[in-house]
Design a protein around this motif. Sequence first.
Motif: not given
Length: 121
Positions: A17-21, A23-44
């Motif tokens: 998904l990161s590679e596809v994004l 390729g579409m011109g977007h910047i992937v600022c993170g890939v996280v696997p859990t709920e807690d990591a998602a909340v922390a990464a979104a804040a960061l």
Amino acid sequence: MARILVIEDEAILGLLLSEVLAGMGHIVCGVVPTEDAAVAAAALHQPDLLIVDAGLLVGTGISAVDKILAARFVPHVFTSGNALAVRLLKPDAIILEKPFHESELAEAIALALCQTGDVPA
């Protein structure tokens, strides 16, 4: 171009998904696997958009989005192998049924980025 946080517990799917994004011109600022990591990464990272697997091995993508939205609105797209189950929980959400095509992802991203988070009175 949007800064996108990918919330996906299957590493290979997150990478693809990161590679596809990218390729579409977007910047992937993170890939996280859990709920807690998602909340922390979104804040960061303060992403412009979330691409969220609704079902995670640890927590849920739905709960992660609820927690992230409690801090600030972030447009989001849910992905799921069972879109109907997500639709029952989040009737107004943008949901992509896995597997999906790149064109469907692009359309969902464009639709999500038009969201403002405003709730009609």
